[in-house]
Design a protein around this motif. Structure first.
Motif, PDB file in Angstrom:
ATOM      1  N   ALA A 118     -20.693   3.970  -0.716  1.00  0.00           N
ATOM      2  CA  ALA A 118     -20.441   5.052   0.240  1.00  0.00           C
ATOM      3  C   ALA A 118     -19.115   5.744  -0.058  1.00  0.00           C
ATOM      4  O   ALA A 118     -19.005   6.977   0.041  1.00  0.00           O
ATOM      5  N   VAL A 119     -18.105   4.973  -0.429  1.00  0.00           N
ATOM      6  CA  VAL A 119     -16.800   5.560  -0.767  1.00  0.00           C
ATOM      7  C   VAL A 119     -16.931   6.417  -2.016  1.00  0.00           C
ATOM      8  O   VAL A 119     -16.399   7.530  -2.089  1.00  0.00           O
ATOM      9  N   PHE A 132     -10.513   5.275  -3.304  1.00  0.00           N
ATOM     10  CA  PHE A 132     -10.460   3.818  -3.326  1.00  0.00           C
ATOM     11  C   PHE A 132      -9.063   3.297  -2.985  1.00  0.00           C
ATOM     12  O   PHE A 132      -8.926   2.218  -2.395  1.00  0.00           O
ATOM     13  N   GLY A 133      -8.032   4.057  -3.342  1.00  0.00           N
ATOM     14  CA  GLY A 133      -6.673   3.678  -2.951  1.00  0.00           C
ATOM     15  C   GLY A 133      -6.506   3.701  -1.448  1.00  0.00           C
ATOM     16  O   GLY A 133      -5.897   2.799  -0.852  1.00  0.00           O
ATOM     17  N   PHE A 134      -7.061   4.733  -0.814  1.00  0.00           N
ATOM     18  CA  PHE A 134      -6.992   4.846   0.639  1.00  0.00           C
ATOM     19  C   PHE A 134      -7.783   3.721   1.296  1.00  0.00           C
ATOM     20  O   PHE A 134      -7.368   3.173   2.330  1.00  0.00           O
ATOM     21  N   LEU A 135      -8.921   3.362   0.711  1.00  0.00           N
ATOM     22  CA  LEU A 135      -9.726   2.258   1.241  1.00  0.00           C
ATOM     23  C   LEU A 135      -8.919   0.965   1.255  1.00  0.00           C
ATOM     24  O   LEU A 135      -8.877   0.254   2.265  1.00  0.00           O
ATOM     25  N   GLU A 136      -8.263   0.647   0.155  1.00  0.00           N
ATOM     26  CA  GLU A 136      -7.507  -0.600   0.057  1.00  0.00           C
ATOM     27  C   GLU A 136      -6.318  -0.598   0.999  1.00  0.00           C
ATOM     28  O   GLU A 136      -6.066  -1.583   1.698  1.00  0.00           O
ATOM     29  N   ALA A 137      -5.574   0.518   1.032  1.00  0.00           N
ATOM     30  CA  ALA A 137      -4.414   0.603   1.920  1.00  0.00           C
ATOM     31  C   ALA A 137      -4.838   0.530   3.382  1.00  0.00           C
ATOM     32  O   ALA A 137      -4.216  -0.168   4.195  1.00  0.00           O
ATOM     33  N   GLY A 268      -2.110   0.668  -2.758  1.00  0.00           N
ATOM     34  CA  GLY A 268      -3.337   1.464  -2.690  1.00  0.00           C
ATOM     35  C   GLY A 268      -3.102   2.951  -2.884  1.00  0.00           C
ATOM     36  O   GLY A 268      -3.636   3.556  -3.820  1.00  0.00           O
ATOM     37  N   PRO A 269      -2.290   3.581  -2.019  1.00  0.00           N
ATOM     38  CA  PRO A 269      -2.049   5.018  -2.176  1.00  0.00           C
ATOM     39  C   PRO A 269      -1.361   5.378  -3.489  1.00  0.00           C
ATOM     40  O   PRO A 269      -1.694   6.396  -4.111  1.00  0.00           O
ATOM     41  N   ILE A 270      -0.408   4.551  -3.914  1.00  0.00           N
ATOM     42  CA  ILE A 270       0.310   4.849  -5.160  1.00  0.00           C
ATOM     43  C   ILE A 270      -0.646   4.794  -6.352  1.00  0.00           C
ATOM     44  O   ILE A 270      -0.667   5.701  -7.199  1.00  0.00           O
ATOM     45  N   GLY A 271      -1.443   3.731  -6.431  1.00  0.00           N
ATOM     46  CA  GLY A 271      -2.399   3.607  -7.529  1.00  0.00           C
ATOM     47  C   GLY A 271      -3.408   4.743  -7.528  1.00  0.00           C
ATOM     48  O   GLY A 271      -3.721   5.309  -8.572  1.00  0.00           O
ATOM     49  N   PHE A 325      -1.646  -4.838  -7.322  1.00  0.00           N
ATOM     50  CA  PHE A 325      -2.312  -4.261  -6.156  1.00  0.00           C
ATOM     51  C   PHE A 325      -2.687  -2.795  -6.386  1.00  0.00           C
ATOM     52  O   PHE A 325      -3.694  -2.321  -5.860  1.00  0.00           O
ATOM     53  N   SER A 326      -1.872  -2.079  -7.158  1.00  0.00           N
ATOM     54  CA  SER A 326      -2.233  -0.688  -7.455  1.00  0.00           C
ATOM     55  C   SER A 326      -3.469  -0.642  -8.335  1.00  0.00           C
ATOM     56  O   SER A 326      -4.287   0.280  -8.242  1.00  0.00           O
ATOM     57  N   GLN A 327      -3.637  -1.651  -9.197  1.00  0.00           N
ATOM     58  CA  GLN A 327      -4.854  -1.748 -10.013  1.00  0.00           C
ATOM     59  C   GLN A 327      -6.058  -2.124  -9.147  1.00  0.00           C
ATOM     60  O   GLN A 327      -7.131  -1.537  -9.266  1.00  0.00           O
ATOM     61  N   ARG A 328      -5.832  -3.110  -8.271  1.00  0.00           N
ATOM     62  CA  ARG A 328      -6.933  -3.583  -7.437  1.00  0.00           C
ATOM     63  C   ARG A 328      -7.445  -2.473  -6.525  1.00  0.00           C
ATOM     64  O   ARG A 328      -8.632  -2.434  -6.201  1.00  0.00           O
TER      65      ARG A 328
END
Length: 417
Positions: A118-119, A132-137, A268-271, A325-328
């Motif tokens: 969905a993302v 995906f960065g926003f999702l993780e953050a 998340g946002p940085i990655g 975490f930026s990779q994840r």
């Protein structure tokens, strides 16, 4: 509704659905003293969970594209919520195991690959990193808010059996509520369609075959694998700082919160931003951060840890954690970049989960055995060296994938010219 608003609701679901299955983070002691579970019994719940999660993801290859996310996402959330309702009665050990099996099915088999799908479908190719960065953050923010709310309720109800039951009901109500809201928020436009069920099934199986025979999907999945293998090693920074730097007990908890929650919210946002705006490719971003992570850890191993200030040690380990975490945050984003049809997004994401999360089966055991067999700084250096190897293998994997994507684009441009 704006796609970013829809993403917020998806984040809410992604941040709440796993709170019940990770109840030990808040209620470990009450689970023993008031529920009567032993350490072994609590651990067996997660063993059952992992078995269902791993085997069930093969089923996700089919259902994630065969049925609409409008059905699957609410179904997963409401299923986990109903498990929480039963768990709040503090059932027998058998009931506890059955609930963890069910939560693995609803959360990891039904919900998670479809959420990733969905993302992906919400954004264009050039937005995948940020999505995906926003999702993780966002999941990190929800983690903190929901877990803190459960802890507050636990305290208000006396920190005993009633408090734990109230906390579990808090998780349950939130999960069920988000499940209902999700049904009305997500669209119904993503499942494989055909003239009849037989044709639809054949189309889904065609998609699975395409995913399983696509070299780019395998490379993208192993990119996730190598990030996750290094990520598992971040857990051991906590005992490392305690054993080598003599980190005060008061700081251990604070460091753990920063290491797991704060880095997720920042990384998340940085990655996502760097992958979309600087490298303009999630795969290229992973490629270079794999190399940076390997070099950084090699330098870290050379530091005189026994004589360094504890705060310097904390800062350095958190800096390395931020890279991981930026990779994840964006390691599923290459699934869009490699050109897999959006119709088969569910199968691709499910396959990425199967391969990508495999390190959970062996990495913790591997790292733990190294620490048990080699005492002191030697054991930790071996752990960090294995993390270097995983990052270097990730660099090779991402380099190959980036090269193939470039060749694919060049061939497409030549054909359309």
């Amino acid at each position: 509704m704006n796609k970013w608003a829809r993403l917020c609701f998806l984040v809410l679901g992604g941040g709440t659905i796993f709170k019940l299955s990770s109840m030990k983070d808040v209620f470990y002691v009450p689970m023993q003293s008031d529920w009567g579970l032993t350490n072994t019994q609590i651990g067996l719940g997660f063993t059952v969970y992992t078995i269902i999660q791993t085997t069930g993801l093969f089923l996700s290859l089919y259902i994630a594209d065969r049925y609409s996310k409008k059905i699957l996402l609410p179904f997963g959330l409401i299923g986990v919520g109903l498990c929480g309702l039963y768990l709040s009665t503090l059932p027998s050990f058998t009931g506890y195991l059955l609930c963890f099996a069910a939560m693995a099915f609803f959360g990891d088999v039904i919900f998670w690959p479809v959420l990733l799908k969905a993302v992906r479908l919400l954004g264009k190719q050039e937005e995948q990193g940020r999505m995906f960065g926003f999702l993780e953050a966002g999941r990190g923010v929800v983690d903190v808010i929901v877990a803190s709310g459960a802890l507050f309720i636990f305290v208000q109800f006396g920190e005993g059996k009633a408090g734990m039951q109230a906390g579990l009901l808090f998780y349950t109500v939130i999960t069920l509520t988000v499940g209902v809201i999700t049904y009305f928020i997500v669209g119904d436009d993503d499942k494989v369609t055909a003239r009849d069920n037989s044709s639809a099934n054949l189309e889904v199986l065609k998609g699975i075959k395409h995913v399983l025979t696509c070299a780019n999907v395998w490379l993208a999945a192993f990119g996730i694998f190598f990030v996750y293998a290094a990520y598992c090693g971040l857990t051991y920074f906590i005992p490392f700082l305690k054993d080598i730097y003599m980190l005060p007990v008061a700081l251990v908890g604070a460091y753990g919160i920063i290491n797991q929650y704060a880095l997720k919210m920042v990384g998340g946002p940085i990655g996502g931003f760097l992958a979309d705006k600087v490298t303009k490719s999630p795969t290229v971003y992973l490629k270079w951060t794999f190399l940076i992570a390997a070099i950084a850890m090699l330098l870290f191993i050379q530091l005189p840890h026994e004589s360094m200030n504890v705060y310097v040690g904390m800062a350095v380990t958190l800096g390395f954690g931020a890279i991981i975490f930026s990779q994840r945050a964006i390691f599923f984003a290459p699934m869009d970049e490699i050109g897999i049809s959006r119709q088969y997004s569910g199968s691709a994401m499910a396959f990425g989960c199967i391969i990508g999360y495999m390190p959970a089966m062996f990495a913790y055991t591997l790292y733990g055995s190294l620490l048990d067999n080699f005492k002191g700084i030697t054991g930790y250096n071996y752990v960090f060296s294995v993390m270097v190897v995983f990052s270097l293998l990730g660099f090779v994997c991402s380099t190959l994938l980036a090269r193939r994507i470039k060749q694919q684009k060049m061939a497409l441009e030549a054909t359309s010219a």
